[in-house]
Design an enzyme around this catalytic site. Structure first.
Site, PDB file in Angstrom:
ATOM      1  N   GLN A 196       0.816  -1.224   0.000  1.00 33.58           N
ATOM      2  CA  GLN A 196       0.000   0.000   0.000  1.00 33.58           C
ATOM      3  C   GLN A 196       0.846   1.270   0.000  1.00 33.58           C
ATOM      4  OE1 GLN A 196      -1.569  -1.314   3.959  1.00 33.58           O
ATOM      5  NE2 GLN A 196      -1.694   0.866   4.370  1.00 33.58           N
TER       6      GLN A 196
ATOM      7  N   CYS B  40      -5.213   0.423   3.528  1.00 30.94           N
ATOM      8  CA  CYS B  40      -5.295  -0.995   3.893  1.00 30.94           C
ATOM      9  C   CYS B  40      -6.687  -1.562   3.650  1.00 30.94           C
ATOM     10  CB  CYS B  40      -4.904  -1.181   5.353  1.00 30.94           C
ATOM     11  SG  CYS B  40      -5.855  -0.153   6.493  1.00 30.94           S
TER      12      CYS B  40
ATOM     13  N   HIS C 118      -6.430  -1.849  11.371  1.00 31.01           N
ATOM     14  CA  HIS C 118      -5.759  -2.196  10.126  1.00 31.01           C
ATOM     15  C   HIS C 118      -6.530  -3.290   9.389  1.00 31.01           C
ATOM     16  CE1 HIS C 118      -2.633  -2.640   7.241  1.00 31.01           C
ATOM     17  NE2 HIS C 118      -2.194  -3.791   7.688  1.00 31.01           N
TER      18      HIS C 118
ATOM     19  N   ASN D 123      -1.155  -9.500   4.349  1.00 31.97           N
ATOM     20  CA  ASN D 123      -1.015  -8.078   4.657  1.00 31.97           C
ATOM     21  C   ASN D 123      -0.672  -7.317   3.371  1.00 31.97           C
ATOM     22  OD1 ASN D 123      -0.883  -5.740   6.144  1.00 31.97           O
ATOM     23  ND2 ASN D 123       0.775  -6.402   7.494  1.00 31.97           N
TER      24      ASN D 123
END
Ligand SMILES: *[C@@H]1O[C@H](CO)[C@@H](O)[C@H](O)[C@H]1NC(C)=O
Ligand SMILES: *[C@@H]1O[C@H](CO)[C@@H](O)[C@H](O)[C@H]1NC(C)=O
Length: 346
Positions: free
Chosen positions: A149, A155, A290, A313
């Protein structure tokens, strides 16, 4: 005391901590022949991450923080009861309080997950009983490569896209990389690089009747104006989305058995910042801040049989286990089941 940092630190953000970590996903991997002194380690680290300080005073102060973080990392790594390892990364010269101060300091009135509508008690997979002992959606071809990102609190877009990419592959047999940038630019109920919610992203996709491909609407690490032409070049869509009951990891298990799921985790702690490998089983709060995607679960034999969630992630491949983290399952760790949801295919 005035923090002197690159521009990444002055971007006001809802998920400033995430942003901060985002820019910091380079993990130190080199190891020298002899054990270097803390000053040498700091110098090495500075060179590796291109960090400079304005004067010797600041350098001395940062060295001290670096030392404390390194001690935290080394101490945690030595404790036999932890099923994970930590390592240094680009933000190893910041105190956790500085992360928190930055975070609350930039706490702007943007949607927070806690303000989400109440969670339902019924969902599509609630009667699912044939839950496997493990699943890895990567092996089933439903997960695209790890993305990054960058210096943008997007996110939420990466989390939503991972879930839509997953259900699209599962229902259509085709893995299509989809556009986070489109969500950042066009999902106006969200706040671009200043934060957002996965459910709002799903709502946008439904309203827009789909999402363009990554290739057609590529990621730019910053907010832009919605490209209305690209916006309509949809490659995949969903019909609706469902929330899972809050805090219910059994429900999450039922859902993840069937598709990748968007979740929110607390990524504000030092263990999350410096996570390197294994199953995270301590030092994680539950104020989720997140967005990530759960793409599997299992049991880690090499970590005393710790049950884990496998999480994709969006901080690049150098953070964690090639961009992934495994988090202890059925422990409420990191608030993982606080705000889980998944898209439903057409
Ligand atoms: C699950 O089972 C209950 C009880 O039979 C039923 O009322 C409910 O509609 C079922 N849920 C779904 C999603 O099928
Ligand atoms: C590991 O042991 C230390 C020291 O006894 C303790 O403070 C810590 O909470 C333990 N961690 C876990 C995950 O049990």
């Amino acid at each position: 005391m005035v923090l002197k940092f690159e521009k990444s630190f002055i971007i006001p953000m809802f998920v400033i901590i995430i942003l901060v970590i985002t820019c910091a996903s380079q993990v130190v991997s080199g190891r020298s022949m002899h054990e270097p002194s803390i000053v040498e380690k700091h110098e090495q680290w500075m060179a590796q991450h291109g960090r400079t300080y304005k004067d010797e005073l600041e350098k001395a102060m940062r060295l001290n923080i670096f030392k404390q973080n390194l001690e935290y990392i080394e101490k945690a790594n030595k404790e036999g009861n932890r099923t994970y390892k930590l390592g240094t990364n680009e933000f190893s010269d910041l105190t956790n309080e500085e992360f928190r101060a930055l975070y609350t300091g930039y706490n702007r009135p943007v949607p927070s997950v806690s303000r989400q509508s109440s969670r339902p008690s019924t969902f599509k997979y609630q009667n699912v009983t044939d839950v496997p002992t493990s699943i890895d959606w990567r092996e089933k071809g439903a997960v695209t490569h790890i993305k990054d990102q960058g210096q943008c609190g997007s996110c939420w877009a990466f989390s939503a896209v991972a879930a839509v990419e997953g259900i699209t592959q599962i229902t259509r047999g085709k893995l299509i990389e989809l556009s986070e940038q489109q969500l950042v630019d066009c999902s106006t109920d969200n706040h671009g690089c200043s934060g957002g919610l996965m459910d709002k992203a799903f709502e946008y996709i439904i309203e827009n009747k789909g999402l363009a491909t990554e290739a057609d609407y590529p990621y730019r690490h910053e907010e832009g104006t919605c490209d209305n032409q690209k916006e309509k070049a949809v490659a995949a869509t969903i019909s609706k989305y469902e929330d899972l009951p809050k805090g219910d990891e059994q429900a999450l298990l039922q859902a993840v058995s069937n598709q990748p799921v968007s979740v929110c985790v607390d990524a504000s702690g030092r263990a999350f910042h410096f996570y390197k490998s294994g199953v995270l089983n301590a030092d994680c709060g539950n104020n989720c801040d997140h967005g990530v995607a759960v793409v599997g679960f299992g049991t880690a034999e090499e970590e005393n049989g710790a049950k884990y969630w496998l999480i994709k992630n969006s901080w690049g491949e150098t953070w964690g286990e090639s961009g992934y983290i495994r988090i202890l399952r059925d422990a409420g760790l990191c608030g993982i089941a606080t705000a889980a949801s998944y898209p439903v295919a057409i």
